[in-house]
Scaffold this motif. Structure first.
Motif, PDB file in Angstrom:
ATOM      1  N   ILE A 134      -5.695 -13.130 -20.918  1.00  0.00           N
ATOM      2  CA  ILE A 134      -6.207 -12.240 -19.873  1.00  0.00           C
ATOM      3  C   ILE A 134      -6.378 -13.046 -18.597  1.00  0.00           C
ATOM      4  N   MET A 135      -5.580 -12.738 -17.602  1.00  0.00           N
ATOM      5  CA  MET A 135      -5.675 -13.373 -16.279  1.00  0.00           C
ATOM      6  C   MET A 135      -5.669 -14.903 -16.366  1.00  0.00           C
ATOM      7  N   GLY A 136      -4.756 -15.442 -17.177  1.00  0.00           N
ATOM      8  CA  GLY A 136      -4.587 -16.888 -17.242  1.00  0.00           C
ATOM      9  C   GLY A 136      -5.456 -17.609 -18.244  1.00  0.00           C
ATOM     10  N   HIS A 137      -6.322 -16.902 -18.965  1.00  0.00           N
ATOM     11  CA  HIS A 137      -7.176 -17.532 -19.972  1.00  0.00           C
ATOM     12  C   HIS A 137      -6.917 -16.908 -21.341  1.00  0.00           C
ATOM     13  N   ARG A 138      -6.928 -17.741 -22.361  1.00  0.00           N
ATOM     14  CA  ARG A 138      -6.712 -17.254 -23.719  1.00  0.00           C
ATOM     15  C   ARG A 138      -8.056 -17.050 -24.406  1.00  0.00           C
ATOM     16  N   TYR A 139      -8.179 -15.919 -25.099  1.00  0.00           N
ATOM     17  CA  TYR A 139      -9.430 -15.579 -25.782  1.00  0.00           C
ATOM     18  C   TYR A 139      -9.171 -15.483 -27.285  1.00  0.00           C
ATOM     19  N   GLY A 140      -9.004 -16.646 -27.908  1.00  0.00           N
ATOM     20  CA  GLY A 140      -8.800 -16.690 -29.352  1.00  0.00           C
ATOM     21  C   GLY A 140      -7.364 -16.381 -29.728  1.00  0.00           C
ATOM     22  N   SER A 141      -7.219 -15.828 -30.917  1.00  0.00           N
ATOM     23  CA  SER A 141      -5.899 -15.490 -31.452  1.00  0.00           C
ATOM     24  C   SER A 141      -5.896 -14.029 -31.867  1.00  0.00           C
ATOM     25  N   TYR A 142      -4.775 -13.590 -32.431  1.00  0.00           N
ATOM     26  CA  TYR A 142      -4.701 -12.191 -32.856  1.00  0.00           C
ATOM     27  C   TYR A 142      -5.695 -11.884 -33.971  1.00  0.00           C
ATOM     28  N   THR A 143      -5.971 -12.881 -34.799  1.00  0.00           N
ATOM     29  CA  THR A 143      -6.864 -12.632 -35.944  1.00  0.00           C
ATOM     30  C   THR A 143      -8.288 -13.129 -35.712  1.00  0.00           C
ATOM     31  N   LYS A 144      -8.484 -13.935 -34.679  1.00  0.00           N
ATOM     32  CA  LYS A 144      -9.822 -14.454 -34.394  1.00  0.00           C
ATOM     33  C   LYS A 144     -10.057 -14.380 -32.887  1.00  0.00           C
ATOM     34  N   ASN A 145     -10.687 -13.306 -32.459  1.00  0.00           N
ATOM     35  CA  ASN A 145     -10.962 -13.077 -31.046  1.00  0.00           C
ATOM     36  C   ASN A 145     -12.303 -12.352 -30.924  1.00  0.00           C
ATOM     37  N   PRO A 146     -12.775 -12.047 -29.725  1.00  0.00           N
ATOM     38  CA  PRO A 146     -14.094 -11.409 -29.604  1.00  0.00           C
ATOM     39  C   PRO A 146     -14.248 -10.123 -30.397  1.00  0.00           C
ATOM     40  N   LEU A 147     -13.192  -9.309 -30.512  1.00  0.00           N
ATOM     41  CA  LEU A 147     -13.320  -8.057 -31.257  1.00  0.00           C
ATOM     42  C   LEU A 147     -13.379  -8.305 -32.759  1.00  0.00           C
ATOM     43  N   THR A 148     -12.484  -9.140 -33.296  1.00  0.00           N
ATOM     44  CA  THR A 148     -12.513  -9.391 -34.742  1.00  0.00           C
ATOM     45  C   THR A 148     -13.811 -10.098 -35.148  1.00  0.00           C
TER      46      THR A 148
END
Length: 429
Positions: free
Chosen positions: A304-318
């Motif tokens: 998101i806007m040049g920053h990575r927020y985890g992975s597909y399986t481990k991110n803020p939502l999961t």
């Protein structure tokens, strides 16, 4: 022991509210409250210090208006008629006050004798009611405008927050008149007052100046403090980063909520209807299944806007979903453990961004997250046709986003050319 103390405190608060509502604050004694709560008077003083201390707890903890706010949040998504929405709110507000008439009389008539902290608590309670009302009106108005044609879309000379303040002031004033006077002859009955109130606010809501911000699927967003109709106000990357970091500090659900807003471009209405089962992820992708409007799937971006927020399986939502211990199927839940409504999602955003200032000079609005996602996807190279499929919006509705992406691309190109010229100049000197 802690559970017992909490139970005793709750009994005292409920007993006080019951007696305050029946006979007023002045006529109620601490002995009566203690007897009704089935405790001795010493216990009351140990918990609250005095009757005014107990009154402070009643003001802050009574659930009458909290329940009204939650009920509004749950109903707002289904009320697409502005007259009906105004009537429902007015009736619910007066019915809530009607449950505690003597308490209202006491609060109004005796407030000058209360300690400062009690008057401050009354102010906080009114502010909480105001926040729920403003988001309720904004949600219903946006639905009303989204369903209207371009020629008949409602324009508002006043913001939803201003309308909420005026409406609550009028409702409280009417309640005080009704509870403290007889034969006032201002209105024949409550129904007549509500009818006049609705007519008054419909007149305000159909004025000619300014525009309320739509909140439906990619409806063109025009906050009252900005310029011409159709203007796109995507947020700069540093501000998006600040919002996400602020949400992270606020809690795992707030972090997940902000992540979905910026990572998938969903509207608050779409998010309010999402279930846990609608989040689908594996090592290769994270998809969200959207059921409002045209059923579709949307990718939840890692970047998101040049920053990575985890992975597909481990991110803020999961992470948020794995931390939950409840059985509620909704993706986001309120403090009562029920599905979070669109109004409540908007309130959470308001809380997260309260101290953040956008380029407009005001806190960012939740619609700007959706706009930012659309512009970013176009900047990354997605085609207009593909974006139309992902958003469920017609290509012509997305033209303002295309224009904004072109503007940003032109700016970036100009900056690169300037930087290149600077490098050449430094090399030759």
């Amino acid at each position: 022991m802690a559970a017992q103390r909490k139970s005793t405190r709750q009994r005292l608060v409920q007993a006080a509210l019951q007696l305050f509502a029946a006979q007023g604050v002045t006529e109620t004694t601490t002995k009566q409250i203690a007897e009704l709560a089935d405790v001795n008077e010493v216990t009351l003083f140990r918990h609250f210090g005095s009757k005014h201390g107990l009154l402070l707890a009643v003001i802050e903890e009574a659930e009458v208006f909290t329940q009204l706010g939650e009920a509004l949040g749950q109903r707002a998504d289904d009320l697409h008629s502005l007259p009906q929405a105004l009537q429902v709110y007015a009736e619910g507000h007066l019915q809530a006050i009607e449950q505690i008439p003597e308490f209202v009389r006491s609060l109004v008539g005796e407030a000058g004798h209360y300690p400062t902290e009690n008057r401050q608590a009354i102010g906080r309670g009114l502010s909480q009611i105001h926040r729920y009302t403003a988001q309720y009106l904004a949600t219903v108005l946006s639905h009303n405008q989204m369903n209207a044609s371009e020629d008949t879309a409602l324009l508002m000379p006043l913001s939803a927050a201003t309308l909420a303040s005026l409406m609550n002031a009028l409702l409280l004033g009417y309640a005080v008149i009704e509870f403290t006077t007889e034969f006032h002859e201002l209105w024949p009955d409550r129904e007549a007052f509500i009818a006049d109130l609705v007519s008054l606010f419909l007149g305000a809501a159909t004025g000619r100046a300014g525009a309320i911000a739509p909140t439906g699927r990619l409806a063109q967003f025009v906050p009252s403090q900005t310029g011409s109709r159709g203007e796109i106000l995507d947020l700069p990357a540093p501000l998006v980063r600040e919002i996400l970091q602020t949400a992270r500090k606020s809690g795992s659900q707030d972090y997940a909520l902000a992540y979905v807003l910026f990572g998938a471009g969903l509207s608050p209405a779409e998010m309010a209807r999402m279930q846990r089962s609608h989040s689908i992820s594996d090592d290769q992708q994270h998809l969200l299944h959207v059921v409002q409007g045209a059923t579709r799937q949307v990718p939840l971006n890692q970047w998101i806007m040049g920053h990575r927020y985890g992975s597909y399986t481990k991110n803020p939502l999961t992470q948020w979903l794995r931390s939950r211990k409840d059985d509620q199927p909704a993706l986001f839940i309120n403090e009562a453990g029920r599905s979070m409504s669109e109004v409540e999602i908007r309130l959470r955003w308001q809380t997260i961004t309260a101290e953040i200032i956008a380029p407009s000079g005001h806190p960012p609005l939740i619609e700007q997250a959706q706009q930012t996602w659309c512009v970013e996807m176009l900047m990354r190279g997605i085609s207009l046709e593909s974006l139309s499929i992902l958003t469920g919006s017609a290509p012509e509705q997305l033209q303002p986003y295309v224009r904004r992406a072109q503007e940003k691309a032109a700016l970036e190109q100009a900056i690169r050319l300037d930087q290149r010229s600077s490098i050449k100049s430094d090399a030759s000197s």
